[in-house]
Design a protein around this motif. Structure first.
Motif, PDB file in Angstrom:
ATOM      1  N   ALA A 104      50.698  44.032  57.900  1.00 35.00           N
ATOM      2  CA  ALA A 104      50.379  43.355  58.947  1.00 35.00           C
ATOM      3  C   ALA A 104      51.665  42.552  59.998  1.00 35.00           C
ATOM      4  O   ALA A 104      51.939  42.659  60.989  1.00 35.00           O
ATOM      5  N   ALA A 105      52.964  42.675  59.386  1.00 30.89           N
ATOM      6  CA  ALA A 105      54.165  41.387  60.089  1.00 30.89           C
ATOM      7  C   ALA A 105      54.865  42.845  61.044  1.00 30.89           C
ATOM      8  O   ALA A 105      54.897  42.205  61.541  1.00 30.89           O
ATOM      9  N   ALA A 106      54.499  44.016  60.406  1.00 30.50           N
ATOM     10  CA  ALA A 106      55.012  45.456  60.894  1.00 30.50           C
ATOM     11  C   ALA A 106      54.302  45.225  61.885  1.00 30.50           C
ATOM     12  O   ALA A 106      54.938  45.394  63.200  1.00 30.50           O
ATOM     13  N   LEU A 107      53.017  45.069  62.207  1.00 32.70           N
ATOM     14  CA  LEU A 107      51.892  45.726  63.847  1.00 32.70           C
ATOM     15  C   LEU A 107      52.413  44.468  63.965  1.00 32.70           C
ATOM     16  O   LEU A 107      52.778  44.403  65.971  1.00 32.70           O
ATOM     17  N   THR A 108      53.021  42.731  63.941  1.00 38.92           N
ATOM     18  CA  THR A 108      52.884  41.733  64.349  1.00 38.92           C
ATOM     19  C   THR A 108      54.366  41.895  65.253  1.00 38.92           C
ATOM     20  O   THR A 108      54.516  40.856  66.620  1.00 38.92           O
ATOM     21  N   ALA A 109      55.393  42.848  64.405  1.00 40.07           N
ATOM     22  CA  ALA A 109      56.257  42.644  65.204  1.00 40.07           C
ATOM     23  C   ALA A 109      56.779  43.468  65.804  1.00 40.07           C
ATOM     24  O   ALA A 109      57.286  43.405  67.216  1.00 40.07           O
ATOM     25  N   TRP A 110      55.789  44.527  66.406  1.00 38.35           N
ATOM     26  CA  TRP A 110      55.557  45.861  67.612  1.00 38.35           C
ATOM     27  C   TRP A 110      54.915  44.567  68.372  1.00 38.35           C
ATOM     28  O   TRP A 110      55.429  44.915  69.940  1.00 38.35           O
ATOM     29  N   ASP A 118      56.867  44.116  72.334  1.00 38.41           N
ATOM     30  CA  ASP A 118      56.049  44.451  73.693  1.00 38.41           C
ATOM     31  C   ASP A 118      55.899  43.073  74.362  1.00 38.41           C
ATOM     32  O   ASP A 118      56.212  42.946  75.993  1.00 38.41           O
ATOM     33  N   LEU A 119      55.305  41.779  73.961  1.00 41.38           N
ATOM     34  CA  LEU A 119      55.622  40.378  74.647  1.00 41.38           C
ATOM     35  C   LEU A 119      56.625  40.587  75.311  1.00 41.38           C
ATOM     36  O   LEU A 119      56.942  40.032  76.313  1.00 41.38           O
ATOM     37  N   LEU A 120      57.067  40.207  74.602  1.00 38.03           N
ATOM     38  CA  LEU A 120      59.556  39.992  74.754  1.00 38.03           C
ATOM     39  C   LEU A 120      59.662  41.102  75.458  1.00 38.03           C
ATOM     40  O   LEU A 120      60.370  40.651  76.690  1.00 38.03           O
ATOM     41  N   TYR A 121      59.600  42.504  76.210  1.00 32.06           N
ATOM     42  CA  TYR A 121      59.677  42.959  76.740  1.00 32.06           C
ATOM     43  C   TYR A 121      59.438  43.155  78.300  1.00 32.06           C
ATOM     44  O   TYR A 121      60.188  42.696  79.186  1.00 32.06           O
ATOM     45  N   ALA A 122      58.026  42.324  77.837  1.00 30.34           N
ATOM     46  CA  ALA A 122      57.499  42.440  79.140  1.00 30.34           C
ATOM     47  C   ALA A 122      57.887  40.787  80.014  1.00 30.34           C
ATOM     48  O   ALA A 122      57.774  40.750  81.155  1.00 30.34           O
ATOM     49  N   ALA A 123      57.780  39.987  79.265  1.00 29.62           N
ATOM     50  CA  ALA A 123      58.280  38.987  79.712  1.00 29.62           C
ATOM     51  C   ALA A 123      59.429  38.828  80.144  1.00 29.62           C
ATOM     52  O   ALA A 123      60.330  38.020  81.286  1.00 29.62           O
ATOM     53  N   ALA A 182      66.401  42.368  74.131  1.00 30.33           N
ATOM     54  CA  ALA A 182      66.560  41.618  72.880  1.00 30.33           C
ATOM     55  C   ALA A 182      65.261  42.656  71.685  1.00 30.33           C
ATOM     56  O   ALA A 182      64.693  42.296  70.651  1.00 30.33           O
ATOM     57  N   ALA A 183      64.041  42.754  72.372  1.00 30.53           N
ATOM     58  CA  ALA A 183      63.110  43.686  72.465  1.00 30.53           C
ATOM     59  C   ALA A 183      62.716  44.533  71.301  1.00 30.53           C
ATOM     60  O   ALA A 183      62.466  44.931  70.489  1.00 30.53           O
ATOM     61  N   ASP A 184      64.377  45.645  72.135  1.00 29.13           N
ATOM     62  CA  ASP A 184      64.360  46.213  70.439  1.00 29.13           C
ATOM     63  C   ASP A 184      64.910  45.724  68.950  1.00 29.13           C
ATOM     64  O   ASP A 184      64.381  46.425  68.036  1.00 29.13           O
ATOM     65  N   VAL A 185      65.266  44.783  69.030  1.00 36.67           N
ATOM     66  CA  VAL A 185      65.504  43.979  67.703  1.00 36.67           C
ATOM     67  C   VAL A 185      63.626  44.203  66.897  1.00 36.67           C
ATOM     68  O   VAL A 185      63.484  44.568  65.591  1.00 36.67           O
ATOM     69  N   LEU A 186      63.277  43.211  67.354  1.00 31.47           N
ATOM     70  CA  LEU A 186      61.674  43.670  67.034  1.00 31.47           C
ATOM     71  C   LEU A 186      60.620  44.842  66.640  1.00 31.47           C
ATOM     72  O   LEU A 186      60.132  44.808  65.937  1.00 31.47           O
ATOM     73  N   TRP A 187      61.559  45.501  67.905  1.00 34.10           N
ATOM     74  CA  TRP A 187      60.769  47.275  67.517  1.00 34.10           C
ATOM     75  C   TRP A 187      61.267  47.800  66.301  1.00 34.10           C
ATOM     76  O   TRP A 187      60.717  48.355  65.479  1.00 34.10           O
ATOM     77  N   VAL A 188      62.255  47.639  66.054  1.00 35.21           N
ATOM     78  CA  VAL A 188      62.893  48.430  65.033  1.00 35.21           C
ATOM     79  C   VAL A 188      63.166  47.558  63.436  1.00 35.21           C
ATOM     80  O   VAL A 188      62.316  48.271  62.491  1.00 35.21           O
ATOM     81  N   LEU A 189      62.586  46.114  63.761  1.00 34.90           N
ATOM     82  CA  LEU A 189      62.532  45.376  62.309  1.00 34.90           C
ATOM     83  C   LEU A 189      60.867  45.914  62.287  1.00 34.90           C
ATOM     84  O   LEU A 189      60.749  45.530  61.070  1.00 34.90           O
ATOM     85  N   LEU A 203      50.461  55.786  70.084  1.00 32.64           N
ATOM     86  CA  LEU A 203      50.786  54.749  69.375  1.00 32.64           C
ATOM     87  C   LEU A 203      49.758  53.560  69.132  1.00 32.64           C
ATOM     88  O   LEU A 203      49.392  52.910  67.521  1.00 32.64           O
ATOM     89  N   LEU A 204      48.653  53.323  69.729  1.00 36.00           N
ATOM     90  CA  LEU A 204      48.231  52.435  69.481  1.00 36.00           C
ATOM     91  C   LEU A 204      46.860  52.901  68.627  1.00 36.00           C
ATOM     92  O   LEU A 204      45.876  52.126  67.933  1.00 36.00           O
ATOM     93  N   LEU A 205      46.398  53.702  68.946  1.00 36.84           N
ATOM     94  CA  LEU A 205      45.372  54.626  67.525  1.00 36.84           C
ATOM     95  C   LEU A 205      46.503  54.384  66.571  1.00 36.84           C
ATOM     96  O   LEU A 205      44.684  54.054  65.159  1.00 36.84           O
ATOM     97  N   ALA A 206      47.504  54.811  66.515  1.00 35.29           N
ATOM     98  CA  ALA A 206      47.606  54.908  64.925  1.00 35.29           C
ATOM     99  C   ALA A 206      47.975  52.934  64.990  1.00 35.29           C
ATOM    100  O   ALA A 206      47.587  53.181  63.350  1.00 35.29           O
ATOM    101  N   ASN A 207      48.063  52.151  65.476  1.00 35.34           N
ATOM    102  CA  ASN A 207      47.731  50.923  64.526  1.00 35.34           C
ATOM    103  C   ASN A 207      47.117  50.318  64.271  1.00 35.34           C
ATOM    104  O   ASN A 207      46.911  49.818  63.637  1.00 35.34           O
TER     105      ASN A 207
END
Length: 481
Positions: free
Chosen positions: A63-69, A73-78, A91-98, A222-226
């Protein structure tokens, strides 16, 4: 609150993901995608609720992985809203990679919980296949970015994303190859990992080949995968993704052999093609081939050792009594015949033992007490005789001790009798067992064989039993050994 059916989650994701496919980059697509992803994250954490211990940790990591992704997305949009166009890395890449190691760690922990101590072979097979996938990604995705470029954040993240997919591939392969029935939750996890892996690879491969294609459309994949990850967390049989499996399903699956064969062939083929002459590429491929060879050798060694252990166990079962571990009747004849061929002095000497009072113990206290008596008598006999002597159980409550040579037969007989007759304590009861002991040596017979020697020892044992206890109707009867 009634729990949302797991199967409804992917359907909801497909519906909310349609604007992303039809109107990529539009405000409508961005809003519906964000709402859908946020809902999936909430449902994922609801799936974690109520779990305990390491099971909760495993599901929480996923669940934390989905939260990080979602956070990426939210950080990138901001960042886009505040700064406008961004560079290749933010900085969004850090969360995506995490999200990749979090998800892989959760999957591995989940499988370990469901199949404890049964993952060694699967882990080696996964490591072999992951080595090949990592080499392919390096050759076709990472090396082109690294070669000729100075080291930078964009280059580092260009390497992180492919190897994040390698982690997902390894986690998915471990789920597939781990022992156990394939539950609904397991199928959701496998489908989710497959879509995530395929979506990431497609996005990376399409951009250079089709620069005009809007890869934002693939966000719906990716949304379907999540959503499938969320469905797995909500599914209650996620508690048993790798449960017990029928014995006939434990056999090596042909697909496993095919995957390993492809793994062994892929690296040499890539090396022969020589897509690049850079030293770092050649060194990487050589390292991958060495690693793959070591993994396969370890796997082969483990298989051979397991086969040896199985053969040794079968051989032991064929020659030993299953309850007491003593030599059985067939092996006794083999060893006694060998001792007769190698006669030393008056040997071999056979002591024949028959327990007295065993049946009343068995009838009064049950078969568990009877088994205890037999096992304890066997232990005492082994402890009383020499390591070179043979102790056998003929069946029932009859035991035989074979010695190559004995200086004082009467003394040995007395030691055996005292060892068996010593008090036995079982389940709060004092069990009284006696024993009648007969003996015979090869020197006493004109043409001794294993059968005649056992019969002679048996006869003397029955004479002792008849003299000490009530006459036995079987005394004097001919018995075959």
């Amino acid at each position: 609150m009634k729990r949302l059916p797991a199967g409804a989650v992917p359907v909801l994701a497909v519906i909310l993901g349609l604007p992303t496919v039809l109107l990529p980059g539009s405000v409508t697509a961005q809003v519906t995608y964000t709402i859908a992803f946020g809902l999936l994250v909430v449902l994922a954490w609801l799936g974690v609720r109520g779990r305990t211990g390491r099971d909760r940790t495993a599901h929480g990591l996923m669940a934390a992985a989905l939260t990080a992704w979602l956070g990426g997305d939210l950080l990138y949009a901001a960042l886009i809203w505040h700064f406008g166009e961004l560079g290749d890395v933010s900085a969004a890449d850090v969360l995506w990679v995490l999200g990749y190691p979090l998800l892989a760690a959760g999957m591995v922990l989940l499988v370990r919980l469901r199949a404890p101590g049964r993952l060694r072979e699967a882990a080696l097979d996964v490591l072999a296949m992951a080595t090949v996938v990592a080499a392919l990604f390096w050759q076709f995705m990472v090396a082109p970015e690294v070669t000729g470029n100075t080291m930078s954040l964009s280059v580092l993240f260009a390497a992180f994303y492919p190897f994040g997919d390698v982690l997902l591939f390894a986690a998915g392969a471990l789920v597939v190859l781990s022992p156990g029935e394939r539950t609904g939750a397991t199928r959701y996890l496998i489908a989710a990992l497959t879509l995530t892996f395929a979506g990431d690879v497609t996005i990376s491969a399409v951009s250079p080949v089709f620069p005009d294609f809007d890869t934002a459309r693939l966000d719906s994949v990716l949304l379907l995968a999540n959503s499938l990850f969320t469905a797995a967390l909500l599914n209650r049989d996620a508690d048993q993704p790798a449960g017990s499996r029928r014995a006939d399903a434990q056999r090596l699956h042909p697909a496993r052999v095919v995957f390993l064969g492809v793994s062994l062939l892929t690296l040499p083929v890539i090396n022969d093609v020589r897509l690049g002459d850079q030293a770092i590429q050649r060194l990487t491929m050589l390292s991958a081939m060495v690693m793959l060879t070591v993994i396969v050798l370890i796997r082969f060694t483990l298989v051979v050792r397991e086969q040896e252990q199985v053969r040794a166990a079968l051989a032991h079962r064929a020659t030993h009594d299953q309850l007491t571990g003593l030599v059985n009747r067939q092996e006794l004849h083999v060893r006694l015949s060998a001792a007769l061929r190698q006669r030393a002095g008056d040997g071999p000497v056979v002591h024949f033992l028959d327990l007295n009072g065993f049946k009343p113990v068995n009838d009064r206290y049950g078969h568990a007490a009877g088994d205890f008596v037999l096992v304890e008598v066997a232990r005492r006999l082994r402890a009383t005789v020499r390591d070179t002597d043979t102790v056998a159980r003929l069946g029932g409550d009859e035991f035989v001790v074979v010695s190559a040579a004995v200086d004082d037969v009467a003394a040995v007989t007395e030691r055996l009798r005292n060892a068996v007759a010593a008090p036995l304590h079982h389940d709060g009861h004092d069990l009284r067992i006696g024993v009648s002991v007969g003996h015979a040596s090869a020197a006493e017979l004109e043409h001794p064989t294993s059968d005649t020697l056992l019969a002679a020892a048996d006869a003397t044992m029955y004479r002792e039993k008849g003299a000490t206890y009530a006459p036995d109707a079987t005394i004097g009867m001919s018995r075959t050994y």
